[in-house]
Write a protein that holds these residues in place. Structure first.
Motif, mmCIF file in Angstrom:
data_model
loop_
_atom_site.group_PDB
_atom_site.id
_atom_site.type_symbol
_atom_site.label_atom_id
_atom_site.label_comp_id
_atom_site.label_asym_id
_atom_site.label_seq_id
_atom_site.Cartn_x
_atom_site.Cartn_y
_atom_site.Cartn_z
ATOM 1 N N PRO A 79 -2.445 9.579 -9.794
ATOM 2 C CA PRO A 79 -3.531 10.119 -8.982
ATOM 3 C C PRO A 79 -3.472 11.646 -8.958
ATOM 4 N N GLY A 124 -3.905 14.743 -6.737
ATOM 5 C CA GLY A 124 -4.054 15.237 -5.382
ATOM 6 C C GLY A 124 -4.678 16.616 -5.363
ATOM 7 N N ILE A 155 1.150 16.105 -5.038
ATOM 8 C CA ILE A 155 1.255 14.750 -4.496
ATOM 9 C C ILE A 155 2.334 14.795 -3.422
ATOM 10 N N TYR A 161 3.615 13.015 0.308
ATOM 11 C CA TYR A 161 3.475 11.925 1.267
ATOM 12 C C TYR A 161 4.802 11.653 1.954
ATOM 13 N N TRP A 196 0.416 7.608 1.902
ATOM 14 C CA TRP A 196 0.461 7.226 0.488
ATOM 15 C C TRP A 196 -0.508 6.109 0.115
ATOM 16 N N TYR A 241 -3.285 7.099 -2.296
ATOM 17 C CA TYR A 241 -2.924 7.139 -3.714
ATOM 18 C C TYR A 241 -2.981 5.741 -4.336
ATOM 19 N N LYS A 278 -6.613 4.881 -5.041
ATOM 20 C CA LYS A 278 -7.111 5.597 -6.213
ATOM 21 C C LYS A 278 -6.597 4.967 -7.503
ATOM 22 N N TYR A 296 5.405 3.754 -4.468
ATOM 23 C CA TYR A 296 5.223 4.804 -3.457
ATOM 24 C C TYR A 296 5.894 4.438 -2.135
#
Length: 301
Positions: free
Chosen positions: A84, A86, A91, A93, A101, A104, A107, A173
């Motif tokens: 993804p 950002g 990125i 989180y 998260w 993400y 996405k 994640y």
């Protein structure tokens, strides 16, 4: 008083005669035949301009190919991009904060939807790996629509987002082992290598911390896993013939999984495309053959 009334009456009469003069039958100083000639002139003039514009556009459109650019200023090396993506190529989180998260994950689910194995089996072909998939036209007869090779989502292993293993559905994640997807920008007719299949290599990015001081996050980035395991963009996905001619084309992807990145700190990462033909990296274009991003995973202690 009478004199002022006469002057006002005279001014009103002159304005009235300007719009319509009953003695000369003129409207705003011109007769009907004069107005007709002026209108006819401008009608012919603007019709001629419109015709010239239409003719110019027609000639220009006749020189344009619907499937391939007539003139192509090919880059020495195409760009790389991440998913993804950002804000500001960052990125960030917190593992304990699901909302930080989950955006993400959504996405990536949307991005990888067209790569589902069922969709690929329906639209694309199983191709011979490690060889270019040429589909040339026969003279003036176009070989369209052109076929495309399958890139199945399951090729991305633990970064595929499908499966029952822990963390797969969330692309790692939730456990602090995020997957970042790398894609090579599409360029019509490009062959990204000769003898060597192009592959992705990621590592710590060198960044400036002082006038003559540089640093990189070698001790923070940890170990990386690539999917497909050889981290390559196989030859069978090239050349690309344009989205209009190759409507079902699926860009090959490389997933990079950060297995033990250092938490609660910024990690600057740079990924490059490695090939025997894509070797010229430009300092002016930071996305030519490479992409840099900042990754920060916070965890409550």
């Amino acid at each position: 008083m009478a004199k002022e009334e006469e002057e006002t009456k005279g001014n009103t009469g002159s304005w009235t005669e300007f719009f319509w003069n009953p003695r000369t039958h003129e409207v705003m100083g011109r007769t009907a035949s004069s107005w007709g000639l002026i209108i006819l002139f401008y009608l012919v003039f603007y019709t001629f301009l419109a015709g010239m514009f239409v003719l110019t556009m027609y000639v220009m459109l006749c020189t344009i190919d619907d499937y391939k650019p007539t003139y192509q200023d090919r880059l020495a090396i195409p760009g790389l991009m991440i998913r993804p993506k950002g804000d500001l190529m960052e990125i960030i989180y917190n593992i304990e904060d699901t909302e930080s998260w989950d955006k993400y994950i959504q996405k990536l689910d949307s991005f990888l939807g067209p790569y589902n194995d069922s969709v690929q089996a329906q639209k694309n072909d199983v191709c011979i790996p490690d060889s270019f998939f040429y589909q040339e036209d026969s003279g003036e007869v176009r070989n369209n629509p052109k076929r495309s090779c399958q890139f199945n989502r399951t090729m991305l292993g633990s970064c595929s987002g499908v499966g029952s293993e822990p963390g797969v559905r969330t692309y790692g994640y939730d456990s602090g082992q995020p997957c970042i997807f790398i894609k090579l920008n599409r360029v019509i007719g490009m062959l990204p290598g000769k003898a060597q299949v192009p592959y992705v290599s990621c590592g710590p990015k060198m960044y400036k911390i002082g006038p003559d001081e540089w640093n990189q996050d070698t001790d923070k980035i940890g170990e990386l896993e690539y999917y497909p395991t050889n981290a390559s963009f196989n030859f069978m996905y090239y050349p690309f013939y344009g989205i209009k001619a190759q409507v079902n084309y699926s860009q090959p992807l490389v997933a990079v999984k950060f297995t033990n990145i250092t938490f609660n700190t910024d990690v600057n990462v740079e990924c490059k495309i490695m090939s025997d033909t894509l070797t010229q990296y430009s300092e002016r274009d930071k996305f030519a053959g490479r992409v840099s991003f900042r990754l920060r995973i916070n965890k409550n202690i």
